[in-house]
Write an enzyme that holds these catalytic residues in place. Structure first.
Site, PDB file in Angstrom:
ATOM      1  N   ARG A   1      65.197  76.161  54.033  1.00  0.00           N
ATOM      2  CA  ARG A   1      66.203  77.220  54.039  1.00  0.00           C
ATOM      3  C   ARG A   1      67.402  76.881  53.153  1.00  0.00           C
ATOM      4  NH1 ARG A   1      70.144  79.234  58.549  1.00  0.00           N
ATOM      5  NH2 ARG A   1      70.251  81.481  58.135  1.00  0.00           N
TER       6      ARG A   1
ATOM      7  N   HIS B   1      69.076  79.351  50.420  1.00  0.00           N
ATOM      8  CA  HIS B   1      70.483  79.773  50.469  1.00  0.00           C
ATOM      9  C   HIS B   1      71.269  79.258  49.270  1.00  0.00           C
ATOM     10  CE1 HIS B   1      70.982  81.142  54.915  1.00  0.00           C
ATOM     11  NE2 HIS B   1      69.901  81.636  54.356  1.00  0.00           N
TER      12      HIS B   1
ATOM     13  N   ASN C   1      75.538  81.020  56.995  1.00  0.00           N
ATOM     14  CA  ASN C   1      75.485  79.555  56.960  1.00  0.00           C
ATOM     15  C   ASN C   1      76.264  78.879  58.083  1.00  0.00           C
ATOM     16  OD1 ASN C   1      73.905  79.471  54.637  1.00  0.00           O
ATOM     17  ND2 ASN C   1      75.694  79.487  53.260  1.00  0.00           N
TER      18      ASN C   1
ATOM     19  N   HIS D   1      59.401  81.803  57.434  1.00  0.00           N
ATOM     20  CA  HIS D   1      59.683  81.832  58.869  1.00  0.00           C
ATOM     21  C   HIS D   1      58.465  81.426  59.699  1.00  0.00           C
ATOM     22  CE1 HIS D   1      63.376  84.709  58.288  1.00  0.00           C
ATOM     23  NE2 HIS D   1      63.583  83.502  57.825  1.00  0.00           N
TER      24      HIS D   1
HETATM   25  C1  HEM Z   1      64.142  88.113  53.931  1.00  0.00           C
HETATM   26  C2  HEM Z   1      65.379  87.877  54.301  1.00  0.00           C
HETATM   27  C3  HEM Z   1      65.730  86.776  55.257  1.00  0.00           C
HETATM   28  C4  HEM Z   1      66.532  86.892  56.334  1.00  0.00           C
HETATM   29  C5  HEM Z   1      67.264  88.147  56.798  1.00  0.00           C
HETATM   30  C6  HEM Z   1      66.560  85.609  56.988  1.00  0.00           C
HETATM   31  C7  HEM Z   1      67.293  85.328  58.120  1.00  0.00           C
HETATM   32  C8  HEM Z   1      67.212  84.162  58.834  1.00  0.00           C
HETATM   33  C9  HEM Z   1      67.897  83.907  60.068  1.00  0.00           C
HETATM   34  C10 HEM Z   1      68.854  84.866  60.761  1.00  0.00           C
HETATM   35  C11 HEM Z   1      67.532  82.682  60.497  1.00  0.00           C
HETATM   36  C12 HEM Z   1      67.996  81.984  61.774  1.00  0.00           C
HETATM   37  C13 HEM Z   1      69.264  81.205  61.485  1.00  0.00           C
HETATM   38  C14 HEM Z   1      69.907  80.650  62.742  1.00  0.00           C
HETATM   39  O1  HEM Z   1      69.718  81.217  63.824  1.00  0.00           O
HETATM   40  O2  HEM Z   1      70.618  79.618  62.635  1.00  0.00           O
HETATM   41  C15 HEM Z   1      66.618  82.147  59.529  1.00  0.00           C
HETATM   42  C16 HEM Z   1      66.029  80.911  59.609  1.00  0.00           C
HETATM   43  C17 HEM Z   1      65.188  80.400  58.655  1.00  0.00           C
HETATM   44  N1  HEM Z   1      64.894  80.966  57.437  1.00  0.00           N
HETATM   45 FE1  HEM Z   1      65.286  82.859  56.892  1.00  0.00          FE
HETATM   46  N2  HEM Z   1      65.777  84.744  56.297  1.00  0.00           N
HETATM   47  C18 HEM Z   1      65.253  85.400  55.223  1.00  0.00           C
HETATM   48  C19 HEM Z   1      64.457  84.845  54.240  1.00  0.00           C
HETATM   49  C20 HEM Z   1      64.084  83.523  54.188  1.00  0.00           C
HETATM   50  C21 HEM Z   1      63.480  82.883  53.054  1.00  0.00           C
HETATM   51  C22 HEM Z   1      63.242  83.558  51.707  1.00  0.00           C
HETATM   52  C23 HEM Z   1      63.223  81.600  53.407  1.00  0.00           C
HETATM   53  C24 HEM Z   1      62.604  80.498  52.599  1.00  0.00           C
HETATM   54  C25 HEM Z   1      61.604  80.679  51.779  1.00  0.00           C
HETATM   55  C26 HEM Z   1      63.672  81.439  54.765  1.00  0.00           C
HETATM   56  C27 HEM Z   1      63.544  80.301  55.499  1.00  0.00           C
HETATM   57  C28 HEM Z   1      64.048  80.127  56.775  1.00  0.00           C
HETATM   58  C29 HEM Z   1      63.754  78.984  57.603  1.00  0.00           C
HETATM   59  C30 HEM Z   1      62.801  77.867  57.248  1.00  0.00           C
HETATM   60  C31 HEM Z   1      64.493  79.135  58.780  1.00  0.00           C
HETATM   61  C32 HEM Z   1      64.587  78.157  59.958  1.00  0.00           C
HETATM   62  C33 HEM Z   1      65.699  77.167  59.655  1.00  0.00           C
HETATM   63  C34 HEM Z   1      65.885  76.094  60.709  1.00  0.00           C
HETATM   64  O3  HEM Z   1      65.151  76.036  61.688  1.00  0.00           O
HETATM   65  O4  HEM Z   1      66.828  75.293  60.531  1.00  0.00           O
HETATM   66  N3  HEM Z   1      64.215  82.617  55.191  1.00  0.00           N
HETATM   67  N4  HEM Z   1      66.445  83.063  58.523  1.00  0.00           N
END
Ligand code: HEM
Ligand SMILES: *[C@@H]1O[C@H](CO)[C@@H](O)[C@H](O)[C@H]1NC(C)=O
Ligand SMILES: *[C@@H]1O[C@H](CO)[C@@H](O)[C@H](O)[C@H]1NC(C)=O
Ligand SMILES: *[C@@H]1O[C@H](CO)[C@@H](O)[C@H](O)[C@H]1NC(C)=O
Ligand SMILES: *[C@@H]1O[C@H](CO)[C@@H](O)[C@H](O)[C@H]1NC(C)=O
Length: 330
Positions: free
Chosen positions: A64, A68, A94, A193
């Protein structure tokens, strides 16, 4: 000043644009560190491996971070800069959420002791993201390297560029288009995800009174809904985390897409890829394909990661090689 004819001006402009195009398309290279830091990839791999061994979730957090970073001002490690509340770390997506900074510090320090002063923090993020996916069971891809580190970090820009889980599908697609990505990238990269966690505050809008309807989000599967209603009660702790890819959380696989077919996407932004009206003409068929063809998902994800890693890199003499990923060089 030399006086040039209009046509000469025209030709030199054309020539300059041509050279710029060449430079842009051949900026990052696979062998960038082959002379200056031939062991870099194994140095980073060792660090990422040990971090994931300590905490499985770190793979998700590192993936992530690269996302970002790249969406805001290009892949320039701007997300790593410490500072006051005007820096990216304080942007909505973030703050209290982006993590893994200590691991990046450890990788940087290992890279510095092996090859001093040549490895950028932006490249470290790209390599760590790739390794995290591979070590979680996902696809590999050829890393393109040679990014340099930026000098600014701007929370306002991050707030504008990063997608939110509450947005509609057309708005999310637009944010990808803004950085040169397309609908296939939206769907394949959302497959990120397949690992990691999310806080109640990022999806509890779906649980009780969705968009002021007085009822939960009807696209969420019933048993998952009742589980999440008790995990994230009204007035409960919104910082508690649960898995993004229910029942397949640590493995990088296509289960995330299978979940979407069953109404088990966690975030609103996940489930709309399959269940919104716009999905029918834009994203639903890709979700279907990825859910039944894991190789297709892996291929597309790898391609999209390369594209994402190519967003506006600083190369040549632009930017700098930071000594410390958290601060610009003095
Ligand atoms: C399409 C639009 C996207 C939205 C709206 C989105 C939104 C989010 C949100 C809200 C979280 C949870 C954050 C938290 O609760 O702290 C999250 C986690 C995550 N996102 Fe996304 N995301 C998107 C796209 C992506 C992309 C493109 C990637 C990477 C290729 C990605 C990888 C991740 C990962 C791996 C997590 C888990 C992080 C962790 O466990 O520390 N996301 N995302
Ligand atoms: C950022 O910090 C400044 C100075 O401490 C403060 O006035 C401002 O309200 C803060 N902004 C946000 C969004 O927290
Ligand atoms: C941050 O970006 C915004 C929007 O582009 C701009 O208005 C603002 O001046 C920038 N802030 C700094 C400190 O550069
Ligand atoms: C749901 O939210 C709307 C708008 O915020 C509000 O008017 C309504 O009273 C809420 N319904 C329930 C059942 O809480
Ligand atoms: C799936 O995951 C949920 C939440 O983690 C758990 O409650 C449920 O028992 C799991 N179901 C299966 C079949 O593993």
């Amino acid at each position: 000043m030399m006086k040039r004819t209009n046509s000469y001006k025209g030709y030199s402009l054309l020539f300059i644009s041509f050279m710029l195009c060449l430079a842009v398309s051949s900026q990052l290279t696979a062998d960038f560190y082959s002379k200056t830091c031939p062991t870099l990839l194994s140095v980073v791999r060792t660090q990422v491996q040990s971090a994931i061994k300590t905490e499985t979730r770190m793979a998700a957090s590192l993936l992530r971070l690269h996302f970002h970073d790249c969406f805001v001002n290009g892949c320039d490690a701007s997300i790593l800069l410490d500072g006051d509340n005007s820096t990216e770390k304080f942007a909505l997506a973030n703050i209290n959420s982006a993590r893994g900074f200590e691991v990046v510090d450890a990788i940087k320090s290992a890279a510095e002791s092996t090859c001093t002063g040549v490895v950028s923090c932006a490249d470290i993020l790209a390599i760590a993201a790739r390794d995290s996916v591979v070590l979680s069971g996902g696809p590999t891809w050829k890393l393109l390297l040679g990014r340099r580190d930026g000098l600014i970090s701007n929370a306002t820009q991050a707030n504008a560029a990063l997608p939110s889980p509450f947005e509609a599908l057309d708005a999310i697609i637009q944010k990808f288009v803004n950085v040169g990505l397309d609908i296939t990238d939206v769907v394949s990269l959302s497959g990120g995800h397949t690992i990691g966690l999310a806080k109640c505050s990022t999806f509890n809008n779906r649980l009780f009174n969705f968009s002021g309807t007085g009822a939960p989000d009807a696209t969420m599967e019933a048993s998952m809904l009742s589980d999440l209603q008790s995990f994230c009660p009204i007035n409960g702790d919104v910082n508690k985390n649960t898995v993004l890819d229910r029942n397949s959380t640590d493995l990088f696989d296509n289960h995330y897409f299978k979940n979407l077919l069953n109404g088990k996407g966690l975030l609103g932004s996940d489930q709309i890829l399959y269940s919104s009206d716009l999905a029918i003409s834009r994203t639903k068929s890709l979700v279907d394909s990825y859910s039944s063809n894991s190789q297709l998902f892996f291929n597309d994800f790898a391609n999209s990661m390369i594209k994402m890693g190519n967003i506006s890199p600083l190369t040549g003499s632009k930017g700098e090689i930071r000594k410390n990923c958290r601060a610009v060089n003095s």
